[in-house]
Scaffold this motif. Structure first.
Motif, mmCIF file in Angstrom:
data_model
loop_
_atom_site.group_PDB
_atom_site.id
_atom_site.type_symbol
_atom_site.label_atom_id
_atom_site.label_comp_id
_atom_site.label_asym_id
_atom_site.label_seq_id
_atom_site.Cartn_x
_atom_site.Cartn_y
_atom_site.Cartn_z
ATOM 1 N N ILE A 1 76.373 114.047 111.896
ATOM 2 C CA ILE A 1 75.469 113.566 113.131
ATOM 3 C C ILE A 1 74.959 112.000 112.831
ATOM 4 C CG2 ILE A 1 73.302 113.135 114.771
ATOM 5 C CD1 ILE A 1 73.708 116.514 114.101
ATOM 6 N N ILE A 2 74.251 111.852 111.602
ATOM 7 C CA ILE A 2 73.151 110.173 111.774
ATOM 8 C C ILE A 2 74.915 109.831 111.220
ATOM 9 C CG2 ILE A 2 72.119 108.909 109.879
ATOM 10 C CD1 ILE A 2 70.462 111.659 109.031
ATOM 11 N N TRP A 3 75.545 109.142 110.431
ATOM 12 C CA TRP A 3 76.299 108.300 110.129
ATOM 13 C C TRP A 3 77.542 107.953 111.263
ATOM 14 C CZ3 TRP A 3 79.301 104.863 107.678
ATOM 15 C CH2 TRP A 3 78.859 105.102 106.550
ATOM 16 N N VAL A 4 77.557 108.979 112.208
ATOM 17 C CA VAL A 4 78.611 109.259 114.097
ATOM 18 C C VAL A 4 77.392 108.156 114.391
ATOM 19 C CG1 VAL A 4 79.382 110.231 115.741
ATOM 20 C CG2 VAL A 4 80.117 111.000 113.357
ATOM 21 N N THR A 5 76.092 108.342 114.820
ATOM 22 C CA THR A 5 75.060 107.689 115.511
ATOM 23 C C THR A 5 75.176 106.545 114.796
ATOM 24 O OG1 THR A 5 73.826 109.665 115.992
ATOM 25 C CG2 THR A 5 73.421 108.283 116.790
ATOM 26 N N ALA A 6 75.006 106.205 113.678
ATOM 27 C CA ALA A 6 75.290 105.152 113.125
ATOM 28 C C ALA A 6 76.119 103.633 113.562
ATOM 29 C CB ALA A 6 74.804 104.824 111.819
ATOM 30 N N LEU A 7 77.314 105.077 113.969
ATOM 31 C CA LEU A 7 78.446 103.823 113.923
ATOM 32 C C LEU A 7 78.685 103.571 115.465
ATOM 33 C CD1 LEU A 7 81.299 103.901 112.930
ATOM 34 C CD2 LEU A 7 81.879 106.242 114.171
ATOM 35 N N LEU A 8 77.799 104.530 116.695
ATOM 36 C CA LEU A 8 78.077 104.692 117.691
ATOM 37 C C LEU A 8 77.170 103.363 118.026
ATOM 38 C CD1 LEU A 8 78.529 107.695 119.299
ATOM 39 C CD2 LEU A 8 80.287 106.230 118.668
ATOM 40 N N ALA A 9 75.895 103.251 116.975
ATOM 41 C CA ALA A 9 74.607 102.555 117.736
ATOM 42 C C ALA A 9 75.699 101.061 116.383
ATOM 43 C CB ALA A 9 73.418 102.862 116.487
ATOM 44 N N SER A 10 76.153 100.995 116.303
ATOM 45 C CA SER A 10 76.701 99.506 115.444
ATOM 46 C C SER A 10 78.294 98.634 116.728
ATOM 47 C CB SER A 10 77.089 100.044 114.217
ATOM 48 O OG SER A 10 78.669 99.780 114.673
ATOM 49 N N MET A 11 78.345 99.779 117.820
ATOM 50 C CA MET A 11 78.693 99.370 118.437
ATOM 51 C C MET A 11 78.468 99.412 119.770
ATOM 52 S SD MET A 11 82.532 99.962 118.676
ATOM 53 C CE MET A 11 82.577 101.219 116.889
ATOM 54 N N THR A 12 77.678 99.026 120.110
ATOM 55 C CA THR A 12 76.658 98.932 121.127
ATOM 56 C C THR A 12 76.298 97.162 121.422
ATOM 57 O OG1 THR A 12 74.475 99.066 120.463
ATOM 58 C CG2 THR A 12 75.322 100.484 121.087
ATOM 59 N N SER A 13 76.169 96.745 119.890
ATOM 60 C CA SER A 13 75.808 95.146 120.404
ATOM 61 C C SER A 13 77.179 94.702 119.850
ATOM 62 C CB SER A 13 74.812 94.541 119.756
ATOM 63 O OG SER A 13 74.921 95.370 117.933
ATOM 64 N N LEU A 14 78.004 94.942 119.682
ATOM 65 C CA LEU A 14 79.717 94.188 119.143
ATOM 66 C C LEU A 14 79.847 92.756 120.158
ATOM 67 C CD1 LEU A 14 81.425 96.537 116.868
ATOM 68 C CD2 LEU A 14 80.571 95.073 116.377
ATOM 69 N N GLU A 15 79.564 93.244 121.634
ATOM 70 C CA GLU A 15 80.865 93.260 122.698
ATOM 71 C C GLU A 15 80.218 91.502 122.409
ATOM 72 O OE1 GLU A 15 81.815 93.932 127.059
ATOM 73 O OE2 GLU A 15 80.365 94.682 126.415
ATOM 74 N N ARG A 16 78.581 92.197 122.539
ATOM 75 C CA ARG A 16 77.973 90.414 122.570
ATOM 76 C C ARG A 16 78.396 89.498 121.392
ATOM 77 N NH1 ARG A 16 74.963 93.838 125.757
ATOM 78 N NH2 ARG A 16 75.047 94.687 124.278
ATOM 79 N N LEU A 17 78.581 90.143 120.447
ATOM 80 C CA LEU A 17 78.343 89.517 118.844
ATOM 81 C C LEU A 17 79.193 88.179 119.137
ATOM 82 C CD1 LEU A 17 78.050 89.520 116.031
ATOM 83 C CD2 LEU A 17 80.041 90.298 115.553
ATOM 84 N N TYR A 18 80.532 87.519 120.015
ATOM 85 C CA TYR A 18 80.966 86.255 120.200
ATOM 86 C C TYR A 18 80.836 85.649 121.251
ATOM 87 C CZ TYR A 18 82.471 87.342 115.167
ATOM 88 O OH TYR A 18 82.848 87.454 113.730
ATOM 89 N N ARG A 19 80.919 86.788 121.891
ATOM 90 C CA ARG A 19 80.981 85.587 123.447
ATOM 91 C C ARG A 19 80.212 84.751 124.263
ATOM 92 N NH1 ARG A 19 80.740 90.836 127.907
ATOM 93 N NH2 ARG A 19 78.082 90.188 128.257
ATOM 94 N N GLY A 20 78.857 85.478 123.906
ATOM 95 C CA GLY A 20 77.397 84.078 124.434
ATOM 96 C C GLY A 20 77.800 82.537 123.016
ATOM 97 N N ASP A 21 79.370 82.561 122.157
ATOM 98 C CA ASP A 21 79.220 81.832 121.519
ATOM 99 C C ASP A 21 80.678 80.824 122.280
ATOM 100 O OD1 ASP A 21 77.463 81.726 119.444
ATOM 101 O OD2 ASP A 21 77.869 83.230 118.167
ATOM 102 N N LEU A 22 81.046 81.551 123.234
ATOM 103 C CA LEU A 22 82.795 81.749 123.479
ATOM 104 C C LEU A 22 82.060 81.423 124.913
ATOM 105 C CD1 LEU A 22 85.412 81.502 123.528
ATOM 106 C CD2 LEU A 22 85.457 83.626 125.460
#
Lengths: 56, 221, 245
Positions: free
Chosen positions: B54-75
Motif C-alpha cells: 500500500i505504502i509503495w503504490v501510494t508513494a508511486l502515485l504521489a510522485s505522479m501528482t506533481s510530475l506534469e508541472r515539473l517542466y511545463r512552467g519552464d517551457l
C-alpha cells in the motif's frame, strides 16, 4: 467429427483461442487496408488539385 | 556548482511556497494511504501483510501528482530555452530539477512512511527497511518520472498520459522495494533486493538524465 | 544490413520494394497460417498431460514471439530514426506499433483462455503473462504518446525516444517480474518451462510462427505505405498554405 469439434471436452478453450486470433488479425488487415486506401485517395486528390493550380 | 545550487533552491522555493506542490503531495500521500483500510477492511493482520505494498503504490502515485508541472512552467516562461543555450549540459540542469523535485516530493514521503507503517500495523522490525527501500526507490521514481514529464511537453493531454508512460517503467523499482520489506517479514535476507534497488538507482540515473535531456531538447526544437 | 537499409530509406525505392514483396508475403502468410492452424487443430496429437488444450500453444507461443520481436524491431527503427534522422525508419516504427500491440493482445487473450483449464482461473500473475502484460502497456504508451501532439513529427520523435527507453527497461522488467514471481510462488505451475515439446508439436508451432512473421511483413508494408501517404499529404498541404499569400 464431433470428437474433433469437442476437442476432448476443451472446445471452450481451443476454439475461442483460434477464433480470437483470426478475428484480431483480420480486423487489423481490414482497418489497415481501409485507412490506407482513404489516405492514398486523399493524396491523389490533393496532388491533382495542386497540379491543376500550378499549370492553369 | 553555484548554478546547480541556485536551480535547486529556485525549484524548492517554487514547490514550498503557498499553494505549491510539496504540501499537496504529502497530504495526498497520507490521505490515499488512509483510504485503503476502508477498501480492504480493518483486519490488522491483513493490513500488516499488505502495508508495504500500500505504502509503495501510494508513494508511486504521489510522485505522479506533481510530475506534469515539473517542466511545463519552464517551457511556458522560456527558461527551458535558456537552459538549452547555457554552457552547462542540459543533463546537469535536469539533475538539479530532479533533486529539487525529490527533496520536495520524495523525501517527505520517506520521512512520513513510518507513521503510515504504524497506521497499517506493519511489524516494527520492518519500519527501517521500509524507510531505506523508499529512500533508495523514490529518487528513481523522480528520475523515471522526469523522462515522462519531458516527453509529454506540448502534448494535447498530458496528465493521464504521463501515468501511462511512466507507471510500467516503474514496476521493477517497486517490486524490489516491497520485496525488501517482505524479506524482513519472512525472515529471509534483506540485502539482495536492497542492493538490486541501489544498482537500479546507480545505473538508471545517467540513463534517465540523458533521456530527459534529449526529450527536453525535442520539446524546444 | 546498413547499405540495404540505406537504400530502402529512400521512399521511392521502398515503394518499389513494397510492391514487389507484398503479394509474396501475403501468400506465404495465408498458406503458412492456414496449414499451421490445420496441423495444430487436427493433425497434431493431444498432449498426454494437458489433452487438447495444448493446441492453444500453436497460436499463443508464436503470437508472444511476434509481440516481442515487433517491439525489438520498433526500438531498432526508432534508434535509426533518432540517430540518423531517417524519417522512413520512424514511420516504420509507428506502423509496427499497432501490429505489435495486436499480437500482444492475442498472446494475452489466448494465454488467459489456456489458463482456465490449466490453472482453474482466467488470469494468474504468472511471470510470463505478467511480463507480456507490461509489454502491452509499453505499446499503449508508445501509441498514446505518438498521437498526443498536434505536430505529428514531434509526437513521432517523443514516441521513438520512449521506445528506446522501453527496450532498455524490458530486460529489467522481465528480471524483476521473474524475481517477484518466485517470491510469491503459487502452488504449482504446470508449464514452468513450457510443455516439453515433441517434434510432432514443433512443426505446427514453427509453421504458424513463419506465417505470423510473413503476416507481420505484409501488414507492415501496407501500413508503412499508408503512413507515407498521410505524411506526404500533410507535407503538401503545409507547403501549399505557406506558399499561398
Amino acid at each position: 467429427m464431433s470428437g474433433f469439434l469437442d476437442m476432448g471436452g476443451h472446445a471452450a478453450t481451443v476454439w475461442p483461442a483460434y477464433g480470437v486470433t483470426i478475428a484480431l488479425l483480420v480486423a487489423l488487415v481490414v482497418v489497415s487496408l481501409v485507412s490506407s486506401r482513404r489516405r492514398h485517395r486523399n493524396l491523389e486528390r490533393l496532388e491533382r488539385e495542386l497540379h491543376g493550380e500550378g499549370n492553369p | 556548482m553555484t548554478t546547480f545550487g541556485a536551480l535547486v533552491r529556485r525549484d524548492i522555493a517554487l514547490a514550498t511556497r503557498r499553494g505549491g506542490d510539496a504540501a499537496l503531495t504529502l497530504v495526498f500521500f497520507v490521505v490515499a494511504v488512509a483510504v485503503f483500510p476502508f477498501g480492504v477492511g480493518p483486519d490488522p493482520d491483513l493490513l500488516a501483510r499488505i502495508a508495504a505494498g500500500i505504502i509503495w503504490v501510494t508513494a508511486l502515485l504521489a510522485s505522479m501528482t506533481s510530475l506534469e508541472r515539473l517542466y511545463r512552467g519552464d517551457l511556458e516562461d522560456g527558461s527551458l530555452e535558456i537552459m538549452a543555450l547555457s554552457t552547462q549540459p542540459v543533463e546537469f540542469q535536469v539533475a538539479a530539477k530532479c533533486l529539487a523535485h525529490w527533496l520536495t516530493s520524495g523525501l517527505p514521503v520517506v520521512v512520513l512512511s513510518p507513521l503510515m507503517a504504524m497506521l497499517l500495523n506493519l511489524d516494527v522490525a520492518a519500519w527501517w527497511i521500509l524507510v531505506v527501500s523508499l529512500a533508495i526507490g523514490t529518487p528513481i521514481l523522480c528520475l523515471v518520472g522526469s523522462i515522462g514529464a519531458a516527453l509529454v511537453l506540448g502534448a494535447r493531454k498530458s496528465g493521464a498520459l504521463i501515468g501511462l508512460i511512466v507507471l510500467p517503467l516503474q514496476v521493477p523499482v517497486m517490486i524490489f522495494g516491497i520485496g525488501a520489506v517482505e524479506a524482513v517479514l519472512r525472515g529471509s535476507p534483506v540485502l539482495p533486493p536492497l542492493l538490486i534497488e541501489a544498482a537500479l538507482l546507480i545505473a538508471g540515473t545517467p540513463l534517465a538524465l540523458w533521456a530527459s535531456a534529449v526529450a527536453l531538447r525535442m520539446a524546444i526544437e | 544490413m546498413t547499405p540495404s537499409f540505406h537504400r530502402l530509406a529512400n521512399p521511392a525505392r521502398f515503394q518499389k520494394f513494397a510492391r514487389r514483396a507484398l503479394p509474396w508475403s501475403w501468400a506465404v502468410a495465408v498458406l503458412a497460417i492456414g496449414s499451421g492452424f490445420v496441423w495444430g487443430l487436427a493433425l497434431s496429437p493431444a498432449d498426454y498431460q494437458q489433452g487438447d488444450t495444448v493446441r492453444v500453444m500453436y497460436v499463443h507461443v508464436p503470437a508472444a514471439w511476434m509481440a516481442m520481436a515487433c517491439y525489438g524491431l520498433m526500438a531498432l527503427l526508432s534508434a535509426f530514426f533518432l540517430v540518423w534522422k531517417h524519417q522512413l525508419a520512424g514511420i516504420a516504427a509507428l506502423a509496427a506499433a499497432p501490429v505489435g500491440a495486436c499480437f500482444t493482445a492475442i498472446a494475452l487473450i489466448t494465454g488467459s483462455l489456456w489458463g482456465k483449464p490449466t490453472w482453474g482461473t482466467w488470469w494468474v500473475w504468472d511471470a510470463r503473462l505478467t511480463s507480456v502484460l507490461v509489454l502491452f502497456f509499453l505499446y499503449l504508451g508508445y501509441l498514446a504518446l505518438a498521437g498526443a501532439f498536434d505536430d505529428r513529427s514531434r509526437g513521432l520523435r517523443a514516441a521513438s525516444l520512449l521506445a528506446l527507453v522501453g527496450i532498455i527497461n524490458l530486460p529489467i522488467i522481465k528480471f524483476s517480474v521473474d524475481w517477484w514471481n518466485t517470491l510469491h510462488q503459487p502452488a504449482s505451475i504446470l508449464r514452468a518451462g513450457g510443455p516439453s515439446i515433441h517434434a510432432s508439436m514443433l512443426w505446427p508451432l514453427m509453421i504458424t510462427a513463419l506465417g505470423f512473421a510473413a503476416f507481420l511483413v505484409a501488414i507492415l508494408l501496407v501500413r508503412i505505405r499508408s503512413e507515407l501517404a498521410l505524411w506526404r499529404t500533410e507535407a503538401l498541404m503545409r507547403r501549399h498554405t505557406r506558399g499561398a499569400p
